[in-house]
Design an enzyme around this catalytic site. Structure first.
Site, PDB file in Angstrom:
ATOM      1  NE  ARG A   1      -3.278  -5.128  15.263  1.00 24.78           N
ATOM      2  CZ  ARG A   1      -2.266  -4.422  15.400  1.00 24.78           C
ATOM      3  NH1 ARG A   1      -1.084  -4.898  14.600  1.00 24.78           N
ATOM      4  NH2 ARG A   1      -1.404  -3.246  15.457  1.00 24.78           N
TER       5      ARG A   1
ATOM      6  NE  ARG B   1      -4.895  -0.599  13.176  1.00 24.18           N
ATOM      7  CZ  ARG B   1      -4.252  -1.563  13.115  1.00 24.18           C
ATOM      8  NH1 ARG B   1      -4.747  -1.679  11.989  1.00 24.18           N
ATOM      9  NH2 ARG B   1      -2.559  -1.308  13.175  1.00 24.18           N
TER      10      ARG B   1
ATOM     11  CB  CYS C   1       0.292   6.600   9.413  1.00 22.18           C
ATOM     12  SG  CYS C   1      -0.650   5.465  10.181  1.00 22.18           S
TER      13      CYS C   1
ATOM     14  NE  ARG D   1      -3.615   0.030   0.559  1.00 19.90           N
ATOM     15  CZ  ARG D   1      -4.170   0.672  -1.096  1.00 19.90           C
ATOM     16  NH1 ARG D   1      -4.231  -0.287  -2.141  1.00 19.90           N
ATOM     17  NH2 ARG D   1      -4.801   1.756  -0.757  1.00 19.90           N
TER      18      ARG D   1
ATOM     19  CB  THR E   1      -1.159   3.286  18.705  1.00 23.44           C
ATOM     20  OG1 THR E   1      -0.564   4.048  17.820  1.00 23.44           O
ATOM     21  CG2 THR E   1      -2.182   3.832  19.838  1.00 23.44           C
ATOM     22  N   GLY E   2       1.995   2.995  19.168  1.00 16.17           N
ATOM     23  CA  GLY E   2       2.962   2.886  19.087  1.00 16.17           C
ATOM     24  C   GLY E   2       2.852   4.212  19.206  1.00 16.17           C
TER      25      GLY E   2
ATOM     26  CB  THR F   1      -3.345  -1.767   8.224  1.00 15.49           C
ATOM     27  OG1 THR F   1      -3.923  -2.628   9.305  1.00 15.49           O
ATOM     28  CG2 THR F   1      -4.033  -0.600   8.462  1.00 15.49           C
ATOM     29  CG  ASN F   2      -3.368  -5.147   3.159  1.00 18.12           C
ATOM     30  OD1 ASN F   2      -4.401  -6.126   3.184  1.00 18.12           O
ATOM     31  ND2 ASN F   2      -2.368  -5.217   2.521  1.00 18.12           N
TER      32      ASN F   2
END
Length: 481
Positions: A334, A370, A289, A138, A347-348, A319-320
């Site tokens: 996930r 997510r 991001c 992506r 999240t980091g 996301t993938n």
């Protein structure tokens, strides 16, 4: 003539002017490596309607649309100057000229405002810098689109090769097709052809070699005529200095990771700490991001108000690395179906703030959910400030930051009352402040920050690569002439 007729005639007149701007903008870009902007938005390779819509954006700044009749004289004035490589903002020129009380003509004011890009002061055009993409997912494909787009002047960055693992039949054809058409970001702007015999994709005249390798140590880039290249690793497979160093093969000078770096790998957020990159640094990360979305507004708020502590909650598109349907995954949640569920995850980004903003003493915590959208996320930044303020003050401050500060390429600002996530697909900013959702109560401020976690982040990656390659050109005019 009716009012409607007057409106239509006015529209056609503006269309005609915008149409006449296109060859002038194109010539400045091709021949002098000058990118013409309008309030930080590029006008290069834009259609007539896109140019008019970009002018209309000025309603958010002064409450009135900026007309092409106002900016065209400044564009004509630029074509008469001996310009060097630079970015020049027509919107800022028009706005600052209107506020200037010296009675200077458009030509006089323009020459003064962009003096640093003319004559003996101008930067000389540089030879293109080779770039290699390691991985073509992506982010890799969007970075490829941006590099191809920016190659129009023949200078700057030049995408020379893409490294991927070997695939099956017609592998290169399928990869080219994914570059050509994207379900979220639309059609590639230009033409793409494939030469299977030479394993080459030709995009808008750019010959891009597709190299098949299962490991970085198997590639000698000099065999493909690649020299002193910057390699962008968008696989995320290697995140520390030892792993990323395996990319430093013949032909590669620097490695840029499109994921948070581990250990002593510098995490860079363009606009905030890119000027801390040491000239001899060979390995660096563009962080995540979400880190890119929250760090610029966090810095802006800390600079003005001081931040004592904060929490960021990201509502992130899937996301993938999630499963399409319920299946085994090394992460418990996930593994559950991404398009059917909201999924709490980690999240980091909060911990990464310390690397990008080492002077920030505030403790920032974070978590993430997510959600079933394919692109565009929102970060909710809840801050305790060092002093009390008002919603109006923070609103006006962030709007001004988005327009005139050094962070204007990172922070955008929207006043649209009905804004939703899909409105920000394709945004080139790291984050967009939603003015309508802003909440302030004394020393507490809550910012709602939209971000295209694919394209906006890819733009930040390219900005970092431009900086380390020496082709990040200055922007004119400065906030004051």
């Amino acid at each position: 003539m009716t009012v409607n007729d007057d409106s239509f005639t006015n529209w056609k007149t503006r269309e005609e002017i915008a149409e006449s701007m296109i060859p002038l903008i194109g010539k400045l870009h091709r021949e002098r490596d000058v990118t013409v902007l309008l309030h930080s938005r590029s006008l290069v390779n834009k259609s007539v309607v896109s140019i008019l819509k970009t002018h209309r954006f000025a309603r958010q700044i002064a409450g009135a649309e900026l007309s092409v009749t106002e900016t065209m004289p400044f564009l004509k004035a630029l074509t008469a100057l001996d310009l060097g490589p630079s970015q020049i903002d027509l919107g800022m020129l028009a706005t600052m000229h209107k506020a200037d009380e010296r009675g200077l003509s458009v030509e006089q004011f323009t020459a003064e405002a962009v003096a640093g890009a003319t004559g003996a002061d101008k930067i000389e055009r540089r030879e293109p810098r080779d770039v290699v993409l390691y991985g073509f997912g992506r982010i890799g494909r969007l970075v490829a689109r941006l590099l191809i787009e920016k190659a129009g002047s023949g200078n700057g960055l030049r995408l020379r090769a893409i490294v991927v693992r070997g695939g099956g039949a017609q592998d290169i054809v399928k990869r080219a097709s994914l570059l050509r058409r994207d379900s979220i970001h639309g059609q590639f702007q230009g033409t793409i052809t494939v030469d299977e015999d030479s394993s080459t994709i030709v995009a808008n005249g750019n010959e891009i070699k597709v190299i098949y390798a299962d490991d970085p140590s198997h590639v000698d880039y000099t065999e493909y005529g690649i020299r002193d290249a910057i390699l962008i690793d968008n696989t995320g497979k290697w995140r520390d200095r030892e792993g990323l160093s395996t990319h430093l093969r013949p032909g590669i000078e620097k490695v840029v990771l499109t994921a948070p770096g581990k250990g002593d790998v510098p995490n860079i957020v363009h606009g905030v700490n890119h000027d801390t990159i040491k000239p001899d640094e060979q390995i660096l990360s563009c962080a995540s991001c979400t880190t890119n979305a929250i760090v610029p507004p966090l810095k802006a708020m800390d600079d003005e108000y001081g931040v004592l502590r904060g929490h960021v909650e990201t509502v992130h598109s899937f996301t993938n690395d999630q499963n399409l349907l319920d299946n085994y995954h090394k992460s418990e949640r996930r593994g559950r179906s991404a398009p059917l569920n909201m999924v709490i995850t980690e999240t980091g980004a909060a911990s990464a703030v310390a690397k990008a903003l080492p002077d920030l003493k505030a403790k920032i915590s974070g978590s993430s959910i997510r959600v079933p959208v394919p692109d565009v996320s929102i970060a909710i930044l809840n801050l305790q400030l060092a002093r009390e303020t008002t919603r109006e003050e923070v609103h006006d401050y962030l709007r001004e930051v988005s327009l005139t500060s050094p962070l204007k390429r990172q922070i955008d600002f929207t006043t649209a009352p009905d804004a939703v996530s899909s409105d920000f697909i394709g945004s080139r900013h790291a984050s967009i402040v939603d003015a309508g959702a802003l909440k302030v109560d004394g020393d507490n401020a809550i910012l709602y920050l939209w971000y295209d976690n694919e394209f906006g982040y890819s733009c930040q990656v390219v900005r970092v690569v431009q900086h380390v390659s020496g082709v990040e050109y200055p922007t004119y005019p400065a906030t004051a002439v």
